[in-house]
Design a protein around this motif. Structure first.
Motif, PDB file in Angstrom:
ATOM      1  N   TYR A 145       8.703   7.225  -8.055  1.00 19.48           N
ATOM      2  CA  TYR A 145       8.201   7.041  -6.688  1.00 19.48           C
ATOM      3  C   TYR A 145       9.319   6.964  -5.659  1.00 19.48           C
ATOM      4  CZ  TYR A 145       9.252   2.016  -6.692  1.00 19.48           C
ATOM      5  OH  TYR A 145       9.892   0.807  -6.713  1.00 19.48           O
TER       6      TYR A 145
ATOM      7  N   SER B 227       1.348   6.250  -7.206  1.00 20.58           N
ATOM      8  CA  SER B 227       0.220   7.022  -7.733  1.00 20.58           C
ATOM      9  C   SER B 227       0.463   8.529  -7.623  1.00 20.58           C
ATOM     10  CB  SER B 227      -1.072   6.646  -6.996  1.00 20.58           C
ATOM     11  OG  SER B 227      -1.055   7.114  -5.658  1.00 20.58           O
ATOM     12  N   LYS B 228       1.220   8.962  -6.638  1.00 15.71           N
ATOM     13  CA  LYS B 228       1.496  10.390  -6.443  1.00 15.71           C
ATOM     14  C   LYS B 228       2.690  10.887  -7.250  1.00 15.71           C
ATOM     15  CE  LYS B 228      -1.583  11.450  -3.343  1.00 15.71           C
ATOM     16  NZ  LYS B 228      -2.578  12.442  -3.603  1.00 15.71           N
TER      17      LYS B 228
ATOM     18  N   GLY C 177       0.811  -1.219   0.000  1.00 11.46           N
ATOM     19  CA  GLY C 177       0.000   0.000   0.000  1.00 11.46           C
ATOM     20  C   GLY C 177       0.839   1.261   0.000  1.00 11.46           C
TER      21      GLY C 177
ATOM     22  N   TYR D 146       0.792   3.932  -3.005  1.00  7.91           N
ATOM     23  CA  TYR D 146       0.497   5.341  -2.752  1.00  7.91           C
ATOM     24  C   TYR D 146       1.532   6.245  -3.423  1.00  7.91           C
ATOM     25  CZ  TYR D 146       0.187   9.799  -0.312  1.00  7.91           C
ATOM     26  OH  TYR D 146       0.098  11.136  -0.034  1.00  7.91           O
TER      27      TYR D 146
END
Length: 91
Positions: A52, A45-46, A38, A42
């Motif tokens: 990332y 996705s950001k 998770g 997260y």
């Protein structure tokens, strides 16, 4: 035709100083870390085009900066001690 430049070795790269502008920049260190799916999802996705891992690194640096800001500075500790000592001396 002989190449006029010597061969660049790994030792040459190891001695190199990375710079951004004129200031030396710390080299990043490669590590292996286990994160929850998770958490990775997260940040992926950001992150967008940035990556990332870069976003995780920036987030960790912000946490460190906030933690250090919460710590009293040496100056504030010294001022407090001096005030307390002056108050004791004048009493």
């Amino acid at each position: 035709m002989d190449d006029e430049y010597p061969e660049v070795t790994q030792a040459d790269f190891d001695r190199a100083v990375l710079r951004q502008g004129l200031k030396p920049v710390e080299k990043k260190q490669r590590i292996t870390i286990m994160l929850d799916a998770g958490v990775i999802g997260y940040f992926k996705s950001k992150a967008g085009k940035k990556g990332y891992q870069t976003l995780i690194n920036e987030s960790l640096k912000k946490v460190i900066a906030e933690d250090q800001a919460d710590q009293p500075s040496l100056e504030s500790i010294l001022r407090k001690v001096i005030r307390e000592e002056l108050a004791k001396a004048s009493a």
